[in-house]
Design an enzyme around this catalytic site. Structure first.
Site, PDB file in Angstrom:
ATOM      1  N   ASP A  74      -0.054  -0.859  -4.745  1.00 64.66           N
ATOM      2  CA  ASP A  74      -1.204  -0.300  -5.456  1.00 64.66           C
ATOM      3  C   ASP A  74      -0.921   0.986  -6.225  1.00 64.66           C
ATOM      4  O   ASP A  74      -1.580   1.278  -7.215  1.00 64.66           O
ATOM      5  CB  ASP A  74      -2.399  -0.123  -4.515  1.00 64.66           C
ATOM      6  N   HIS A  75       0.062   1.771  -5.772  1.00 63.41           N
ATOM      7  CA  HIS A  75       0.480   2.979  -6.490  1.00 63.41           C
ATOM      8  C   HIS A  75       1.648   3.596  -5.743  1.00 63.41           C
ATOM      9  O   HIS A  75       1.964   3.203  -4.618  1.00 63.41           O
ATOM     10  CB  HIS A  75      -0.661   3.994  -6.623  1.00 63.41           C
ATOM     11  N   CYS A  91      -6.074   4.553  -3.596  1.00 59.17           N
ATOM     12  CA  CYS A  91      -6.285   3.167  -3.166  1.00 59.17           C
ATOM     13  C   CYS A  91      -7.474   2.465  -3.806  1.00 59.17           C
ATOM     14  O   CYS A  91      -7.322   1.447  -4.471  1.00 59.17           O
ATOM     15  CB  CYS A  91      -6.421   3.121  -1.649  1.00 59.17           C
ATOM     16  N   ASP A 115       0.833  -1.201   0.000  1.00 60.50           N
ATOM     17  CA  ASP A 115       0.000   0.000   0.000  1.00 60.50           C
ATOM     18  C   ASP A 115       0.872   1.257   0.000  1.00 60.50           C
ATOM     19  O   ASP A 115       1.620   1.513   0.949  1.00 60.50           O
ATOM     20  CB  ASP A 115      -0.882  -0.031   1.259  1.00 60.50           C
ATOM     21  N   ASP A 116       0.805   2.055  -1.072  1.00 58.76           N
ATOM     22  CA  ASP A 116       1.505   3.351  -1.140  1.00 58.76           C
ATOM     23  C   ASP A 116       3.030   3.208  -1.127  1.00 58.76           C
ATOM     24  O   ASP A 116       3.697   3.806  -0.269  1.00 58.76           O
ATOM     25  CB  ASP A 116       1.092   4.254   0.030  1.00 58.76           C
TER      26      ASP A 116
END
Length: 496
Positions: A264-265, A93, A53-54
């Site tokens: 995710d990014h 997200c 995540d992130d």
């Protein structure tokens, strides 16, 4: 000759001639079947997708950062295939995850603003993979809705853990499931790391961090150094989780298990359509299918994951899905899966609530960005309603340094520092990308179009926290501006 023996001879001759004829007629099918049998397992493999995540793609050892501990991901890269050009379409997200789970881009699947829902008529991974004989499991952070679209066979929430800033993935449930699974499964393990809140690192050292053009100017920023050091420490904590999961896989599952790692990014490009937000790490291990230590420069996208899983499971991707299967790449074939990948930016969200939408198209070398409410065109976007136009102008001024058009040569400028949109030698490149972008937007049912003057302001049905004339957790609205917008001023997204 005895009639019985004559009949036997005649029957044998007919069978022989039939086989000879079929051999020539079906030679292509037989060759393809032989190739397929050599590369495809005889039973359906387990499919595991680990999602961080992130986390920036630049913050992994296997992607060139030797100052961060990502030993588990680096191991996967050595044992499998690393993609250099993997993308999500949106650097936030919920929209990023919705692409993974539906095979469709954000505007088409409906989740193109954070904390919003997928369209209720979309068929997701849970339904599609169940039809192909799989159990579909979510272990960790969800961030997608509605439940009618995402009907997991099993779902386990993140679990609290002492002395760390974020909840852990449910390791016990994951291990117990792997020990006892009775049928092929598709499991998404979704970590809350390294997303902030980060670890509190005492006395951080700037030389322990790696810098790039997008953050080089922050080397002397003490607050940034402290935050970035905590982020590195959170990456290390996630590495601990990944190592435990790989232990479970190696102990309880056979080699017919495909394992994908991604994030995710990027956190440094969050809410943008720059590569620092949209390019993602993507590493795949599949023993006996993927050659260890390999890389691919082909463009792949999060919308391609579900079609690939369906293909691996023995099915075919559906016509209403945007993505394409990259199974041939996993099998060692250097084939083009996508000519382009696309990006979406929606600044009207729970935290950021400014009118500044963008769209992006990218091939292997060039990227075109259209910022639909830049200062250059904001006057054309005004409605004549002062209370609406205030918010449209505010969005343009918030991002006043971002031009109407951007064009980048990513081969020579990977961090998008030099805008070539006005370069006369690249006008044909720009025009081709622009027209292909507008064609794609139309196919997606986008709320935007190519003509300045269409600047919808969006809101979910029945939610106050998403509206421009209300306070958000990150900014306050003057009392004189509160409650000035009416429902007729918004484009209401009803399914949200």
């Amino acid at each position: 000759m005895n009639k019985k023996y004559l009949a036997i001879i005649l029957l044998g001759f007919l069978v022989f001639t039939s086989c000879v004829g079929n051999k020539h007629a079906d030679s292509k099918q037989m060759d393809l079947a032989q190739i397929e049998s050599e590369t495809q397992p005889t039973t359906k493999p387990n499919l595991i997708f680990y999602l961080a995540d992130d986390q920036d793609v630049y913050d992994y050892g296997c992607y060139g950062n030797d100052k961060v501990n990502t030993a588990a991901v680096d191991r996967l890269a050595k044992e499998g295939l690393l993609f250099n050009n993997a993308f999500t379409a949106q650097a936030i997200c919920a929209p990023s995850r919705s692409q993974l789970f539906t095979g469709n881009y954000p505007v088409k699947n409906g989740c193109f603003a954070n904390h919003t829902a997928t369209r209720p008529n979309i068929e997701s991974v849970t339904s599609r993979m169940k039809k192909l004989g799989y159990e579909v499991v979510l272990a960790g952070k969800s961030h997608v809705k509605p439940a009618t679209v995402y009907q997991w066979d099993k779902e386990w929430e993140p679990v609290p853990k002492k002395d760390v800033p974020r909840d852990y993935i449910p390791l016990d449930s994951i291990e117990n499931y792997m020990k006892t699974a009775k049928k092929p499964f598709c499991m998404f393990i979704t970590s809350k790391y390294p997303h902030g809140k980060y670890f509190d690192v005492k006395n951080p050292v700037v030389n322990d961090l790696k810098f790039y053009p997008f953050n080089e100017d922050k080397k002397n920023n003490k607050a940034y150094i402290k935050s970035r050091s905590g982020y590195y420490r959170s990456i290390e904590e996630d590495n601990t989780q990944i190592e435990k999961v790989l232990e479970f896989v190696d102990a309880h599952l056979d080699e017919n298990t495909l394992f994908i790692y991604s994030a995710d990014h990027g956190v440094s490009g969050k809410f943008t359509v720059k590569d620092i937000g949209l390019k993602v790490p993507f590493v795949v291990r599949w023993p006996k299918v993927i050659k260890p230590g390999t890389t691919s420069n082909q463009l792949i996208h999060y919308t391609d994951v579900l079609p690939t899983f369906m293909n691996i499971a023995g099915g075919e991707s559906a016509e209403d899905m945007d993505g394409n299967s990259f199974l041939p790449i996993l099998q060692g074939n250097n084939v083009e899966v996508n000519q382009y990948v696309y990006g979406v930016r929606t600044n009207q969200n729970i935290l950021n609530s400014e009118v500044f939408p963008s769209r992006m198209i990218r091939d292997k070398r060039y990227k075109y960005i259209r910022n639909f409410n830049s200062l250059e065109v904001v006057d054309q976007n005004l409605t004549g309603k002062p209370h609406v136009d205030y918010f449209i102008k505010r969005g343009a001024n918030k991002y006043k340094s971002e031009p109407f058009e951007e064009l980048y040569d990513l081969l020579n400028d990977p961090f998008e520092e030099h805008n070539l949109a006005q370069n006369p030698e690249l006008q044909s490149v720009k025009e081709k990308l622009k027209q292909d972008l507008f064609s794609w937007m139309k196919s997606q049912g986008d709320i935007l179009d190519e003509t300045p003057g269409n600047m919808p302001i969006i809101t979910p049905k029945g939610k106050k926290g998403f509206k421009l004339d209300q306070d958000t957790p990150t900014r306050k609205i003057a009392d004189s501006l509160k409650n000035t917008l009416t429902k007729d001023d918004y484009t209401v997204i009803k399914h949200w």
